[in-house]
Scaffold this active site. Sequence first.
Site, PDB file in Angstrom:
ATOM      1  N   ARG A   3      -6.586  10.110  -0.184  1.00 26.24           N
ATOM      2  CA  ARG A   3      -6.557  10.742  -1.392  1.00 26.24           C
ATOM      3  C   ARG A   3      -7.925  10.615  -2.261  1.00 26.24           C
ATOM      4  O   ARG A   3      -8.330  11.732  -3.058  1.00 26.24           O
ATOM      5  CB  ARG A   3      -5.659   9.713  -2.272  1.00 26.24           C
ATOM      6  N   HIS A   8       1.037  -1.304  -0.115  1.00 27.46           N
ATOM      7  CA  HIS A   8      -0.035  -0.026  -0.096  1.00 27.46           C
ATOM      8  C   HIS A   8       0.784   1.240  -0.137  1.00 27.46           C
ATOM      9  O   HIS A   8       1.869   1.338   0.809  1.00 27.46           O
ATOM     10  CB  HIS A   8      -1.040  -0.051   1.269  1.00 27.46           C
TER      11      HIS A   8
END
Lengths: 607, 253
Positions: A258, A238
């Site tokens: 995000r 990740h």
Amino acid sequence: MDVSELQTVEHDILVIGAGGAGLRAAIATAQQGKSTALVSKSLLGKAHTVMAEGGCAAALGNVDSRDSWEIHFRDTMRGGKFLNQWRMAELHAQQAPERVRELEEWGAVFDRTKDGLISQRNFGGHRYPRLAHVGDRTGLEMIRTLQDHGIHQGFDAYMECKILALLKDGDRIAGAVGLWRETGRFIVFKAAAVILATGGGGRAWRVTSNSWEYSGDGAAMAYQAGAELMDMEFTQFHPTGMIWPPSVRGILVTEGVRGDGGILLNNKNERFMFNYIPDRFASETADSEEEANRWLEGEEGARRPPELLTRDVVARSIRAEVEAGRGSPHGGAFLNIASRREPDFIRRKLPSMYHQFKELAEVDITKDPMEVGPTLHYFMGGIRVDSDSQQTLVPGLFACGECAAGMHGANRLGGNSLSDLLVFGKLAGDAAVEHVDKSSSKPATADAEIAAVVRNATDILNREDGKNPFLVHEDIQESMQQYVGIVRSKEDLETAIARMQELWDEVSRVKAHGSSQFNAGWHEALDLPCLLITAEAVARAGLLREESRGAHTRLDFEGEREEWGNYNIVVRKGADGMKVEKIERPPPPQKLAAIAQASLEELEKNG
Amino acid sequence: MAERKFRVWRSDAENKDAGSFVDYTIDVDSGMVVLDAIHRIQAHQANDLAVRWNCKAGKCGSCSMEINGRPKLACMNRLNEYDPAETITVQPLKSFPIIKDLVTDVSWNFEQNQKIAPFKPKLPEADGQYRMKQADTDRVQEFRKCIECYLCQNVCHVLRDHQQKDNFVGPRFMIRLASLEMHPLDRADRIPQIRKEFGSGMCNITKCCTEVCPEHINITDNGIIPLKERVVDRYYDPVMWMWNKITGGDKQG
Ligand SMILES: Cc1cc2nc3c(=O)[nH]c(=O)nc-3n(C[C@H](O)[C@H](O)[C@H](O)COP(=O)(O)OP(=O)(O)OC[C@H]3O[C@@H](n4cnc5c(N)ncnc54)[C@H](O)[C@@H]3O)c2cc1C
Ligand code: SF4
Ligand code: SF4
Ligand code: FES
């Protein structure tokens, strides 16, 4: 040892693992009247699923009605670099909406749209806002809903009980041997069907978002029992784990940051993701900050910002920035949402990120950027199963959730795991019920097999002295971190594999001091063989795949190689050790291939 | 690196109801939390030390314990909150039987949950959808943030000092009940159960539970008090009382 003196229980179906996948499977089997055991290493409600933050992907079309299962399917295949099992990606995209709505019927309270429907948020690789969520604690909502619904369906929960090995009757599955962590006593489960839902194996790396439970038990036990593993080379890093202070390194920072507008910056304050847009996604990604800003403001024609490219791309880009000397002070990148959203919005949509940084790093994310870097997060690979029934090569043995392979191919899209758990948890449960109904006789367990499992486990306590299991675990982590990381090479992978042969020797000589009751060292020692089997499978599969695709990046074989797109890699136990081979992928059904290759405009028109 | 001192509760090998504090000194790094320190002790000095944990980020509620006498999540409690010279004392939750070292038997909580009448949804709208306004789900979502750390159960004096586990489900399950009772889609009636079986009257609103909740759930004001009000409305409102007599039941509609 007298096996008849061990606690022995009999069920139709044994479900190993009580995360989202195991719970959903057990609900399915119990609802259909099958006597079901649900076993977990931790207490109920504490499995990994509880930690999931961002959301659960399903083409509900509540926020953008242009969404459809076809587009979700297309996104999933493209995210997986076309190595997914076509049928699994199809089933998943088709059934996820129904599974999410069902959770609502069982009491889940997702965040709402203005019209009062389940709200959906943007995430990497998903064309439309698709993730049903509850702030940034979606996993908690999911596991609690399944748990609170499940406990009234009539399964028996065996908590803090570690399954040590599966049992067979000839070719078919017959049950398992477990260990009560509290008392140190053993328990034999007899069952005509066993469903593995044990999650991944991320604890083989030092920097990981995974908890102690992720020692790859399911994959290792299935391997030992004669099932195959597949796609093991694809381990997802990740892009955004915490990196400072050292003690929190690896803890996840949800992609929701995000999705809700957060941007990535290097130490020159540049939004570097614009420099790393792969050709395949160029036509669907904003090519200027100005366009990305318009997207954030919700403008329909604007394309998605490059921070929302798939995880493999973002993780590699951060690494490249660090290598080029443009990293943050502690070797990562800056993730900034403070400059993009009001403090109130951040606290409401990302409350646990807010607390996590405030309390663990003394950073106020409504004011300052976060420092982030890649962390080992998820196993795309795992136990190879039939796409429709989730059955392994061993009759009666099923697998679902993160421990199963096939759904995500070379790279998983965020949010596609929680939906995977629900869809394939249910399908595995249904297929196990059918299997039990079809079996004419009950399988028998073999006493000698059981005695051997018990002896292996107690040897660790009984030997005079030996290695400290915690330190051996650290050794495994060091070599995986160093040699089987985010970018790999032949040399490194071979070093890792050679090192593992030494580590096998260490693992066989560990010693647990103290009594058999809740003995952390003993439990650690019992996890080590599983950890090492899964780690070795990753390294060996990684060595065979001579290309870079999705989460698997080879320094010595850059870029995707077309011929490799035709193969998955399978790992199985051979007479003299681990066998690794590539198997050819059957051609996709035409209908699905057409959807995957179609342009978005075409799909939107039809949808 | 610096050295720090810890005192950790260790159970006796032979008799798990007995035990003593054991001193450990370890090197610590900056940013460490108490759980990191316990893990370091475990890895290097006491392999068999029992402790529960999973997420290391305050999300799973596994690592509850008493640190310098205060109930906390060990994974969210930073060492720099204490004076460097201070010895940090770590012991298991007091209100539950000790299994070993820092691990307690919390099965009583699972038994309480099992007794609660499950969610019973009303029928969906004609198009098969459920619609709820965000504003109507906010308070239920507050209760659903609970990570089942049982810190509130541990401090509630009704359970802790008065040993009333047979008569009161405790704050954790009061807010679980509140989350069901206030759920816009639920149509089960748990008010009689809340009053009799779950003992809503036992709580005297000391708010100790709210103070320790790591999820900052306003357990008392937003959960327990409104439930108490609903009980009062049902049982002490003369009209409702008459209604119950006439219909012969506790159930509404
Ligand atoms: C921090 C974090 C955030 C995430 N966020 C998201 C997200 O937003 N969206 C998303 O889709 N995915 C997310 N993921 C991924 C997702 O949460 C996991 O992939 C998923 O929860 C795995 O579920 P599972 O049911 O397969 O296994 P788990 O939930 O991990 O459960 C595994 C179970 O198996 C049991 N078990 C294991 N071995 C044994 C054994 N030997 N004997 C008995 N029991 C055993 C364990 O005790 C546990 O109960 C996130 C993951 C992490 C770590
Ligand atoms: S407010 Fe009630 S439930 Fe909370 S601690 Fe006090 S008595 Fe217990
Ligand atoms: S209400 Fe708060 S203190 Fe109580 S169990 Fe839940 S999270 Fe813990
Ligand atoms: S380890 Fe999960 S809350 Fe502390």
